[in-house]
Design an enzyme around this catalytic site. Sequence first.
Site: not given
Lengths: 259, 302
Positions: B46, B130, B190, B216, B242-243
Amino acid sequence: MLKNIKATAVLNETVAEGIFRLVLHCPQADLWHFVPGQFAHVRIPEHEELLLGRPLSINAVNIKEKTVTLICRVSGKGTLALSKTQKGTEFSAILPAGRGFNMQGKYKKIFLVGGGVGIAPLPPVVQKWPEKQYEAFLGYRGRNVSYAVDEFSGCEAVHIASDDGTIGERGTVTKLLEKRLSQVLPDVVLACGPAPMLRELKRIVEAAGLSCQVSVEQRMCCGFGACAACVCGVNTPDGRDYKKVCVEGPVFDIREVIL
Amino acid sequence: MDVNMQVSLCGVKLKNPVIAASGTFAFGEQHSWFIDVSRLGGVALKSLTPKKRAGNLPPRVAETASGIINSIGLQNPGVDAFLEKTYQKTLKLDTVLIANIAGETIEDYVYVAQRLNDTQISMYELNISCPNVKLGGAGLGTDPALAAKCVRGVKAVAKKPVIVKLTPAAEVVRVAKAVRDAGADAVSLINTYPAMAVNVRTKRPVLGNVTGGLSGPCIMPAALKMVYDVSRAVSIPVVGMGGIMTGEDAAAFMLCGARCVMAGTAGLRDPAAHIRIIDELEQYAKDMNISDLSALVGALEV
């Protein structure tokens, strides 16, 4: 310890307008650890486009049959899909999840206060700790959305209020509670319901100097504390901070949580 | 047939190319209740900032079609509290650790990197992308010159390789080239797309912060294209994300030039997702008669 388990629907039925009861057979779940107030984080079967689990109230646990009963109100695409699942549908869920009501205190007399779908997690309290004395205060919008009234038969009294007066007294459940508190004070109030009810409850129990635990609701993401999405504000000596509803709640001391 | 799943990123050996994406795995404790985290190629921790951040006003998540929008707001204990209370536990995860660094100013990034220099953390990932913070964040990541300045500042003090995490809300190839020229050892992309959701009944935004970041499967096609473009434009390693929900999704990113991949949202849907993705990726390699997974990197036949 949290567990991600497989479960199978054994019953799905409507219990009131827009509210359904889903019974899951879940032999992998550690049901003997269940504490009333804990929830199930249930993923939506057959809907890959709905990514997240939904936190649902546990309304009953049957250790012998290895089943849990969940109560849910249809409020969006995910809960609508859940309401339509058939018997035999397989689920994946984190269950039981979260921290339930804390009975460490030597409580004898307990008031249970529930509003709407927030009534669902309260009956297990009476079943789990039958030696206590209970009074229930149940608030519904109206008779058409009332359910679970008979699940409080272990209580010494059941006080009911509804917005339209079609079941119980017309008015709010917090008004009923306030009236009763002028006659008798319990050792603790355990509550679950919509935010306006909890805010009013906070005012009432603070005025009466009562201990109170509330189960709060928040939009949830992972359900196991990894993402910090489902937080609620809490008061700390250093000011406002956040706690995770999914693992540090959903039950909090009403003095701590910012409603 | 055995598949060599091992890959190398900035000189660091990873058991496999699947890394947990920052912000979706906290500091590893929660996922370790469900899975053996040591099986992962790595964990991006994190985001850490110099001081504790409480994060954004809830609600912080909204679900959309095949995606989620979050606005956590970099809630974290701050780098000092992390070192004192959490760092030792993260070592027990027994996998490659990547510290994700965020801040409001370039000095913030430099400070956090310095504080972590003498740890066993293997790499830094600079979060200049962010969408959920007012200062720093994607503000740094959309301006190639500012992004480069931030990277130069951190590279001047960093004792570890520096990955720069890029936002899709920018001319991503330009930013990638700028941070490469500033000394970045790798780029990861990304981060989430700036996005929002509206409750038309209440006429209010769903998120307390009004806007958030979309992740997602719904962003994967766009993410693949950016990874493809960036990996052809710069020669430093690219970490693709990315997803990613399956091993074959991960393979698609590797074919488009990603040396490693990160999965985030998948692990929020299912705490065991990363393990499944690793197993599926290995099965894919077997099916395709690929004995060394690194052979997949950039092997797209156009």
